[in-house]
Design an enzyme around this catalytic site. Structure first.
Site, PDB file in Angstrom:
ATOM      1  N   GLY A 198      -0.338  -2.219   4.329  1.00 15.15           N
ATOM      2  CA  GLY A 198       0.675  -1.238   4.673  1.00 15.15           C
ATOM      3  C   GLY A 198       1.513  -1.664   5.855  1.00 15.15           C
ATOM      4  N   ARG A 199       0.938  -1.612   7.060  1.00 12.60           N
ATOM      5  CA  ARG A 199       1.701  -1.910   8.268  1.00 12.60           C
ATOM      6  C   ARG A 199       2.357  -3.292   8.254  1.00 12.60           C
ATOM      7  NH1 ARG A 199      -2.475   1.403   9.898  1.00 12.60           N
ATOM      8  NH2 ARG A 199      -1.850   3.234  11.141  1.00 12.60           N
ATOM      9  N   TYR A 216      -7.407  14.920   0.535  1.00 14.28           N
ATOM     10  CA  TYR A 216      -6.478  15.722  -0.253  1.00 14.28           C
ATOM     11  C   TYR A 216      -7.250  16.445  -1.357  1.00 14.28           C
ATOM     12  CZ  TYR A 216      -3.080  13.117   2.470  1.00 14.28           C
ATOM     13  OH  TYR A 216      -2.371  12.590   3.516  1.00 14.28           O
ATOM     14  N   GLN A 257       1.653   6.759  -7.159  1.00 15.00           N
ATOM     15  CA  GLN A 257       0.402   7.410  -6.774  1.00 15.00           C
ATOM     16  C   GLN A 257       0.617   8.914  -6.839  1.00 15.00           C
ATOM     17  OE1 GLN A 257      -1.045   7.872  -2.598  1.00 15.00           O
ATOM     18  NE2 GLN A 257      -2.617   6.397  -3.210  1.00 15.00           N
ATOM     19  N   SER A 316       0.826  -1.211   0.000  1.00 15.56           N
ATOM     20  CA  SER A 316       0.000   0.000   0.000  1.00 15.56           C
ATOM     21  C   SER A 316       0.860   1.260   0.000  1.00 15.56           C
ATOM     22  CB  SER A 316      -0.889  -0.012   1.241  1.00 15.56           C
ATOM     23  OG  SER A 316      -1.922   0.940   1.123  1.00 15.56           O
ATOM     24  N   PRO A 317       0.387   2.346  -0.627  1.00 20.63           N
ATOM     25  CA  PRO A 317       1.123   3.617  -0.542  1.00 20.63           C
ATOM     26  C   PRO A 317       1.265   4.060   0.912  1.00 20.63           C
ATOM     27  CG  PRO A 317      -0.594   3.723  -2.224  1.00 20.63           C
ATOM     28  CD  PRO A 317      -0.819   2.457  -1.464  1.00 20.63           C
ATOM     29  N   ARG A 369      -7.797   5.944  -6.274  1.00 20.77           N
ATOM     30  CA  ARG A 369      -8.117   5.690  -4.863  1.00 20.77           C
ATOM     31  C   ARG A 369      -9.198   6.666  -4.420  1.00 20.77           C
ATOM     32  NH1 ARG A 369      -4.557   4.347   0.521  1.00 20.77           N
ATOM     33  NH2 ARG A 369      -4.505   2.353  -0.562  1.00 20.77           N
TER      34      ARG A 369
END
Length: 772
Positions: free
Chosen positions: A719-720, A578, A496, A417-418, A626
């Site tokens: 991600g994590r 964003y 991304q 994941s970004p 996304r």
């Protein structure tokens, strides 16, 4: 287990004579025969809602430990089975190895009545209890087990802080005089819509009769109304349900009782379970949807935990606090699973087009408590049949099947994941990014995504964010991509692109997330002049047409550089509050021009940017988008809106939708938990037939396999887990004994493709018989 009274509890009042209240009374009296315990039940002894009660082996084990006499009585009565039948369009698919036990609710209550009387508990039936506040003045402990509509909870709502959510299906609780062979889930596609049956046996054939099963008929409230069930008497409803599910019932009639009526399930949560010496128990404190069979189980386990805590040193309040601290995490986990199951059945029609075995697998794993791995342990033949139907090669876990996107074929379904690293200088990725992304590429994922790469200096979140607005940045990114392609052949690297909007000019995450820079701030822009954190964040300037055009062209220039850098896939960041996400949400877009107002208007600018980028991005390379599928805030983007947004991007050429949620407004209230965002991806995938990337607390390879095989997602972004273990994907392959093309080990690492031994395993076996 008897002993002296703990926590000074001598006089106990129990409000409510359901299984939880009765069991609590019996346990407390058994643990201290000198206690004076009185239970009030407003109904007669045999009045009850429902017919059969499901108890897990875990719950039965707790009962056996706490009160062997109750367990012996239950064991003589309950029905056991281990199969689940999923019936769809007349086809029965059976999965075994599950293990259930059920007993008639009336029989359970009688066993508990008898146990309470034998111990000396005072049972007052057909007698409303005095108010809890009055009882609390004359008793050491008041247990409010007065059900989902708890008057006690309502009387002290300021303390208990209840939240009650009414759901979208209607159901009616019935029975048939016939024992099913298994837990039965059956769908009926009628002229009004899909209806479903949940059934399970609770009485054996014998001297008392032919045996019996609980039958719950459920349907979406729209189907319920179209079918006219809202206008016909209950007796007519029962007859019509028996006709709809006549094959399952073998032509037998259904029967109800005085409590049988159409209702909508209500999920009850409470902010606090205790008020002074009054405590909530069972449905009064929490409810969980019947489709995971947990209501009575939770109430009985509450009673057991409360009784144990009252034996510990300290006062009543300390005991009640310890009881809540022990039970709340268990209950909340169960409620999350129940919510996933509930929503799955609310949206049942969406899953009907699936192939039969995938549909059955999807149903069985709907709550996320049953997974690919444990279902394979329970019934390996069933899982193998599902995988064959899905075209998965034997011996290949679903996560290691390839997936095509336009001209790109990903070697497996795992996406890194970004993740913003905040480690760039002047937007240029350095050695840290080479090592960070290079390690994840070597780690076996199918697709490795960059962090959000900003399209202008003012579009950065922090001074440490990367960009693609200069040729020096492009060259640095090309170095990262070249390393990944050369050292991990077959890996895809995605970029991304995004613009921070009103969430920019902040400190590095570990210095104060979302906190403005102490100095050197740059001006912010957004769809509307609304700060992210009022009173903390800077107020952005609302973009005019010239500013929108300038930023759109910055996205185009960054996309051109990304293509030259060699990226395999481009994702447009329209999530998390964003800039482009800010246009989509009604909470952040208050414009009155052509780019504000309706969702169609709010979509206009993000689609303009997408079209412009797609035009310059190489045609054979895929583009994804996304989105935040919900804002987790009143008045914000809804799941329905998310479907519309995804459909709009798909129509313009998006190859997949990356479905995230939230982070749009600072006062959001997300409903977190394991895989908590995947239902949004599931809906978009199956309503629009568009590939989706699922994200959100997906942490295990078992989760990935389950989501892919159930058809809820096409790709899973983690991600994590990749921060914890850069080689997460390769290790997942090793742990599943998979060595195929979906997870190739880089040549220098092949010697490490087996888990290292951790200790001696060949020691001589002990011989207890010889020792004796």
């Amino acid at each position: 287990m008897t002993g002296p009274a703990a926590a000074g509890v001598r006089r106990v009042a129990v409000i409510g004579g359901g299984p939880g209240g009765l069991y609590a009374a019996a346990l407390l009296k058994r643990l201290d025969p000198d206690r004076e315990i009185t239970l009030w039940e407003r109904n007669a002894p045999d009045d009850t809602f429902g017919f059969g009660v499901v108890l897990s082996d875990e719950t039965l084990g707790g009962i056996e430990y706490a009160d062997p006499e109750v367990h012996r009585a239950l064991r003589a009565e309950y029905v056991r089975w281990d199969g689940i039948d999923v019936v769809r369009r007349g086809r029965v698919l059976t999965s075994g190895g599950h293990g259930f036990a059920a007993v008639g609710r009336r029989r359970l209550l009688r066993i508990l009545h008898e146990r309470c009387r034998s111990l000396g508990v005072r049972l007052r039936f057909a007698t409303p209890a005095p108010p809890a506040a009055e009882l609390a003045r004359s008793h050491d402990l008041v247990i409010a087990a007065d059900g989902a509509g708890s008057p006690t909870r309502a009387a002290h709502a300021d303390v208990f802080r209840p939240r009650v959510v009414t759901h979208r299906c209607r159901y009616i609780w019935l029975a048939v005089d016939h024992p099913f062979d298994a837990f039965r889930f059956e769908t009926a596609e009628t002229a009004y819509g899909v209806m479903q049956l949940h059934g399970y046996p609770y009485a054996r054939p014998g001297a008392r009769g032919p045996g019996a099963s609980t039958v719950i008929v459920e349907m979406h409230q729209d189907v319920w109304r179209r079918a006219g069930f809202d206008r016909c008497p209950v007796e007519e409803s029962v007859e019509r349900c028996a006709t709809v599910f006549g094959t399952a019932l073998g032509g037998r009639p259904l029967r109800g009782n005085d409590s049988s009526r159409w209702t909508a399930f209500r999920t009850v949560t409470t902010g606090c379970w205790a008020h002074g010496n009054t405590v909530l128990l069972g449905d009064a404190a929490h409810t969980a949807h019947f489709s995971i069979g947990s209501g009575t189980k939770l109430a009985v386990e509450d009673a057991l935990a409360l009784a144990v805590r009252l034996r510990e040193p300290g006062g009543v309040r300390e005991a009640l606090a310890a009881y809540e601290a022990e039970r709340r995490p268990v209950v909340e986990s169960t409620q999350r699973a129940a919510a996933a199951s509930l929503h799955w059945f609310e949206d049942l029609a969406r899953h009907l087009p699936q192939p039969p075995r995938r549909f059955a697998f999807n149903l069985l794993t709907r709550s996320r408590r049953v997974t690919h791995a444990n279902l394979r342990l329970r019934d390996p033949d069933f899982v193998a049949a599902v995988e064959r139907e899905a075209g998965i090669a034997p011996g290949t876990p679903p996560m290691f099947t390839p997936f095509p996107l336009r001209g790109l074929t990903l070697r497996n379904r795992v996406v890194v994941s970004p993740m913003d690293m905040y480690s760039a200088r002047d937007g240029v990725p350095g050695d840290f990014h080479l090592v960070h992304l290079g390690a994840r590429a070597l780690g076996g994922a199918g697709l490795v995504m960059t962090e959000m790469v900003c399209v202008t200096p003012e579009g950065r979140i922090t001074p440490g964010c990367t960009g693609l607005y200069t040729d020096a940045q492009r060259a640095a990114w090309a170095r990262v991509v070249e390393f990944a392609h050369e050292r991990s052949p077959g890996v895809a690297v995605g970029v991304q692109l995004g613009h921070s909007g009103r969430k920019g000019s902040t400190r590095l995450m570990w210095e104060g997330i979302d906190e403005p820079l102490p100095s050197g701030n740059w001006p912010l822009v957004a769809p509307s002049a609304l700060p992210y954190r009022p009173g903390v964040s800077a107020v952005p300037r609302a973009l005019d047409r010239a500013g929108m055009t300038e930023i759109r062209e910055a996205f185009v220039a960054a996309a051109r550089r990304a293509a030259v850098a060699g990226f395999d896939l481009l994702e447009l960041h329209c999530a998390h509050g964003y800039l482009l996400s800010g246009f989509l949400s009604p909470l952040t877009n208050r414009r009155t021009d052509a780019y504000g107002g309706s969702l169609t208007a709010r979509l206009r600018y993000p689609l303009e940017v997408f079209d412009a980028v797609r035009q310059v991005w190489p045609g054979e390379r895929p583009m994804t988008v996304r989105i935040s599928a919900t804002d987790w805030a009143p008045g914000g983007t809804t799941a329905d809106d998310a479907v519309t947004v995804a459909a709009a991007f798909r129509a313009r050429g998006a190859d997949a939708i990356d479905v995230s949620t939230g982070q749009v407004v600072a006062d959001e209230r997300p409903e977190t938990g394991r895989s908590y965002q995947t239902p949004f991806a599931d809906r978009i995938r199956n309503e629009l037939c568009v590939p989706v990337i699922a994200v959100g607390a997906i942490s295990s390879w078992d989760d990935v396999n389950s989501l892919i095989l159930a058809g809820r997602a096409d790709l899973c972004a983690l991600g994590r887990p990749h921060l914890y273990d850069p080689h997460w994907t390769l290790h997942a392959a090793a742990e599943q004994d998979y060595r195929g093309p979906g997870a190739p080990w880089p040549a220098p690492y092949r010697a490490g493709s087996r888990r290292p031994p951790t200790g001696r395993t060949d020691a001589p076996r002990t011989r207890p018989a010889l020792e004796r």
